[in-house]
Structure formats: C-alpha cells, structure tokens
Design a protein around this motif. Structure first.
Motif, PDB file in Angstrom:
ATOM      1  N   LEU A 170      -5.358   5.720  -1.214  1.00  0.00           N
ATOM      2  CA  LEU A 170      -4.514   4.741  -0.978  1.00  0.00           C
ATOM      3  C   LEU A 170      -4.428   3.793  -2.223  1.00  0.00           C
ATOM      4  CD1 LEU A 170      -6.370   3.770   2.516  1.00  0.00           C
ATOM      5  CD2 LEU A 170      -4.224   5.281   2.020  1.00  0.00           C
ATOM      6  N   TYR A 171      -3.312   3.338  -2.695  1.00  0.00           N
ATOM      7  CA  TYR A 171      -2.973   2.555  -3.966  1.00  0.00           C
ATOM      8  C   TYR A 171      -2.088   1.300  -3.677  1.00  0.00           C
ATOM      9  CZ  TYR A 171       0.942   5.518  -4.864  1.00  0.00           C
ATOM     10  OH  TYR A 171       1.918   6.229  -4.906  1.00  0.00           O
ATOM     11  N   LEU A 172      -2.058   0.385  -4.380  1.00  0.00           N
ATOM     12  CA  LEU A 172      -1.080  -0.726  -4.457  1.00  0.00           C
ATOM     13  C   LEU A 172      -0.210  -0.485  -5.464  1.00  0.00           C
ATOM     14  CD1 LEU A 172      -3.061  -4.057  -4.285  1.00  0.00           C
ATOM     15  CD2 LEU A 172      -1.864  -2.965  -2.575  1.00  0.00           C
ATOM     16  N   LEU A 225       7.060   1.997   5.025  1.00  0.00           N
ATOM     17  CA  LEU A 225       7.287   1.534   3.558  1.00  0.00           C
ATOM     18  C   LEU A 225       6.243   2.273   2.726  1.00  0.00           C
ATOM     19  CD1 LEU A 225       7.535  -2.289   4.569  1.00  0.00           C
ATOM     20  CD2 LEU A 225       9.273  -0.720   3.898  1.00  0.00           C
ATOM     21  N   TRP A 226       5.348   3.139   3.278  1.00  0.00           N
ATOM     22  CA  TRP A 226       4.198   3.648   2.434  1.00  0.00           C
ATOM     23  C   TRP A 226       4.754   4.722   1.549  1.00  0.00           C
ATOM     24  CZ3 TRP A 226       4.321   4.543   7.805  1.00  0.00           C
ATOM     25  CH2 TRP A 226       4.531   5.763   8.146  1.00  0.00           C
ATOM     26  N   LEU A 251       0.771  -1.235  -0.147  1.00  0.00           N
ATOM     27  CA  LEU A 251      -0.196  -0.136  -0.037  1.00  0.00           C
ATOM     28  C   LEU A 251       0.805   1.249  -0.010  1.00  0.00           C
ATOM     29  CD1 LEU A 251      -3.290   0.747   1.588  1.00  0.00           C
ATOM     30  CD2 LEU A 251      -1.632   2.330   2.067  1.00  0.00           C
ATOM     31  N   ARG A 252       0.504   2.351  -0.913  1.00  0.00           N
ATOM     32  CA  ARG A 252       1.020   3.499  -0.869  1.00  0.00           C
ATOM     33  C   ARG A 252       0.195   4.524  -0.584  1.00  0.00           C
ATOM     34  NH1 ARG A 252       4.261   0.085  -0.457  1.00  0.00           N
ATOM     35  NH2 ARG A 252       6.107  -0.517  -1.622  1.00  0.00           N
ATOM     36  N   ALA A 253       0.592   5.747  -0.193  1.00  0.00           N
ATOM     37  CA  ALA A 253      -0.388   6.603   0.248  1.00  0.00           C
ATOM     38  C   ALA A 253      -0.082   8.081  -0.299  1.00  0.00           C
ATOM     39  CB  ALA A 253      -0.540   7.098   1.869  1.00  0.00           C
ATOM     40  N   GLY A 254      -1.019   8.627  -0.971  1.00  0.00           N
ATOM     41  CA  GLY A 254      -0.806  10.065  -1.579  1.00  0.00           C
ATOM     42  C   GLY A 254      -2.069  10.732  -1.287  1.00  0.00           C
ATOM     43  N   ARG A 255      -2.219  11.696  -2.458  1.00  0.00           N
ATOM     44  CA  ARG A 255      -3.650  12.473  -2.133  1.00  0.00           C
ATOM     45  C   ARG A 255      -4.232  12.643  -3.747  1.00  0.00           C
ATOM     46  NH1 ARG A 255      -4.932  15.050   2.839  1.00  0.00           N
ATOM     47  NH2 ARG A 255      -3.030  15.059   4.116  1.00  0.00           N
ATOM     48  N   ASP A 256      -5.663  12.791  -3.616  1.00  0.00           N
ATOM     49  CA  ASP A 256      -6.368  12.935  -4.914  1.00  0.00           C
ATOM     50  C   ASP A 256      -6.294  14.502  -5.367  1.00  0.00           C
ATOM     51  OD1 ASP A 256      -8.160  14.071  -3.468  1.00  0.00           O
ATOM     52  OD2 ASP A 256      -9.727  12.550  -4.003  1.00  0.00           O
ATOM     53  N   ASN A 257      -6.990  14.725  -6.355  1.00  0.00           N
ATOM     54  CA  ASN A 257      -6.996  15.988  -6.848  1.00  0.00           C
ATOM     55  C   ASN A 257      -7.726  17.283  -5.915  1.00  0.00           C
ATOM     56  OD1 ASN A 257      -9.504  15.229  -7.389  1.00  0.00           O
ATOM     57  ND2 ASN A 257      -9.300  15.598  -9.798  1.00  0.00           N
TER      58      ASN A 257
END
Length: 338
Positions: A125-127, A163-164, A113-119
């Motif tokens: 959250l995405y793989l 690790l994210w 799992l990786r963490a970011g932001r949408d627009n």
C-alpha cells in the motif's frame, strides 16, 4: 552495544511490536547505533499513511484475536510492515476499509492510497505521488485477490468507482477535496505523529492481556489528534492497565506522553472499570484516553459462538500470561523526555 544491552532493548522492542525476540534483535542490529529501538517514521507522508490506516482499521466490525487484526509490526524509518491475521473475513474488511472509492460524491477508504505488490508478492500500500508505503504480510495471495475482486464487483453493482488503481502519481479530484477538508490550508497541518507511533507500537495494546474487543476512534477536524481506545476484557481477567501506561511512557520505547489522570479499579476488582488520560509533552500535540472494563458475560458468549477461533487465541494468550516481561518490569509511568 553489549550483548546484554542488545537483548534488553530487543525485549523492550518486542513488547511494543509483538515481534519475536530474535526478529527484534535482528532489526535492532540493522538499525545500527540509534537511541530509539522503535524508530519513528522519518517522512511526514509516511506518518500520514500510517495514521490513515489506523484511523480506518481501529474499529473492526468483527472480533480479532490481536489489536485491529494486526499480529505484529516491523517498523523502519522509511517503511512499516504489518503482519495481518490470516483470516479471509478480516482480509475482506481490510480491503473495504482501506482501498479508496467514490460513490455519488462521497469518498470511502484512504484518500490517495494505491495498491500493488512487493517483490515477494505481498500487498503493498502506498500514497500516490509519495514514497510512503506499508507492506501487509500474512495474507495469502489468493485471499487478497478474492477480496479485491469481490469488492470491485460490489462497487460496480452500486455504481461506485474504484480509485486504488488509477494514477500512481496523482490523486483524483475527490481525494484531493477530502484531504483539503481534513487538513484545511488555512490551519496548521494536522499532525500524524501520534497515530503513526501508536500503530508502530501495536503490542502496547496487549500489555495488559488480549482484550476480547478493542476499538479506537479520534476527534476529527481538529488541529491535533485526541485518540480514545476502549478495552473490553473477558470477565475474570485481571485488568493490569498500568502495563499499558508503562510502555506508552517508557523512556526508551515510549512516546512523549504524560499521564494526567489514572482512575484504577484493577486491584480492587470493584467498580465499572479503569480509565487513564495521557497528554503529549515536549512541544507535541495530541492526547490518548484509555478505558478498560469487562464485557457483559452474555455478550462474550454471543461473540465466542460467532468467532470461536479468535476467542480460542484470546483465552490461550491470557491464560498463559503472555504479556511480555519487559512490560512488567518497566516501572511506574513517567514522562518521556524525548
């Protein structure tokens, strides 16, 4: 599609997702012609991400007003949006349970799992290395940032490694090793359809009213999921568990499940509780076991003093009898032919 049919399907969808009727109607319009008002995840990676989220969040440490702290969901074929209770304590719990980390060879959180932001700035959250993604809404940007920063600091203090926010396209060795243990290459790949479908129908868990506490778990290391959920209600609430079964087996919004056991004390008010088992059909693998019972009054008092805001929502929801009318009108549990 006629207006009456669209409204009926929107009611059914809203009972499953807890969306407002207008939003459910809008989403159905966007989906276009489709036989399934609650779409399934179109991609196996999307199913896998959603399964891991349910797996990590199905046993909350505290009390949440809604199932696992999820107020409602908006499922799309290639994405899922989860609207989260705006509670800083719950946000911290989500960060702890979901964001992956490594400590002395052991892995915590969701592998890959990786963490970011949408627009819009909402947590995304995405793989790693896939198109699978889940958006979390209802969380204040500051609360999310504070929770992530606090968790990162804690991990650093014990010598653990976050690790994210490493490679967005590849997993670490520790993450890959865990996935190989979870899905051994020599066996049939673990199906994730059931957990994904349950998460996309979060409202099913409220069809008999808001439980004081809801917990779920699954058998690990097998080739098909066996999910179990325990509903603990405030004493005096009518455990109309047939509403849950009706939604899970509904021919238009339910799952390919068949009720194989149904032991009921809802109407009599006697006994230690009710329980039911549903088995996958139509070539699917998996099962769901549901247990419904009242909490001990002393436990309720203790919980309510610790989480007064959540219990206020639970009591208000149940006293107003907010279980969706579509759930009440579904009829008897039946096998879903899909």
């Amino acid at each position: 599609m006629t207006r009456d049919k669209l409204d009926r399907l929107a009611d059914l969808r809203a009972a499953c997702t807890l969306e407002k009727h207008a939003e459910a109607r809008r989403q159905l319009t966007l989906l276009g012609p489709t036989p399934w008002p609650v779409p399934t995840a179109a991609d196996p990676d999307q199913e896998r991400l959603e399964r891991w989220i349910l797996h990590r969040c199905a046993w909350p440490n505290g009390i949440t007003a809604y199932p696992f702290g999820f107020q409602h969901v908006t499922p799309e074929p290639d994405h899922l949006t989860i609207h989260v209770e705006s509670n800083p304590e719950h946000v911290r719990e989500l960060v702890k349970e979901l964001l992956p980390n490594e400590y002395e060879g052991d892995l915590g959180g969701v592998p890959g799992l990786r963490a970011g932001r949408d627009n819009t700035g909402a947590p995304l959250l995405y793989l790693a290395g896939t198109r699978a993604s889940v958006t979390l809404r209802g969380i204040a940007a500051k609360d999310w940032q504070v929770a992530v920063t606090g968790w990162r600091s804690h991990l650093a203090s014990i010598g653990a490694r976050p690790l994210w926010d490493i490679s967005p396209t590849a997993m670490s060795m520790e993450e890959s090793d865990l996935l190989q243990w979870f899905d051994p290459p020599s066996t049939v790949k673990r199906p994730c359809w059931l957990a994904s479908a349950l998460l996309r129908r979060i409202g099913t868990f409220t069809a008999s009213g808001l439980p004081a506490r809801l917990t779920g778990w699954t058998t690990g290391g097998t080739q098909h999921d066996r999910w179990k959920f325990e509903f603990e209600f405030i004493p005096g609430h009518r455990r109309a568990h047939e509403r849950v079964l009706n939604l899970l087996t509904h021919p238009e919004v339910g799952l390919p499940l068949r009720v194989t056991k149904d032991v009921c004390s809802c109407r009599s008010g006697h006994g230690h509780g009710c329980w039911a088992t549903l088995q996958a059909t139509s070539g699917h693998q998996g099962s769901v076991q549901l247990l419904f019972h009242d909490c001990d009054p002393g436990t309720v008092t203790s919980w309510e003093s610790r989480w007064p805001a959540q219990f206020a929502q639970i009591r208000a929801g149940n006293s107003a009898k907010t279980a969706d009318r579509a759930a009440a009108d579904c009829g008897s549990p039946q096998e879903n032919p899909s």
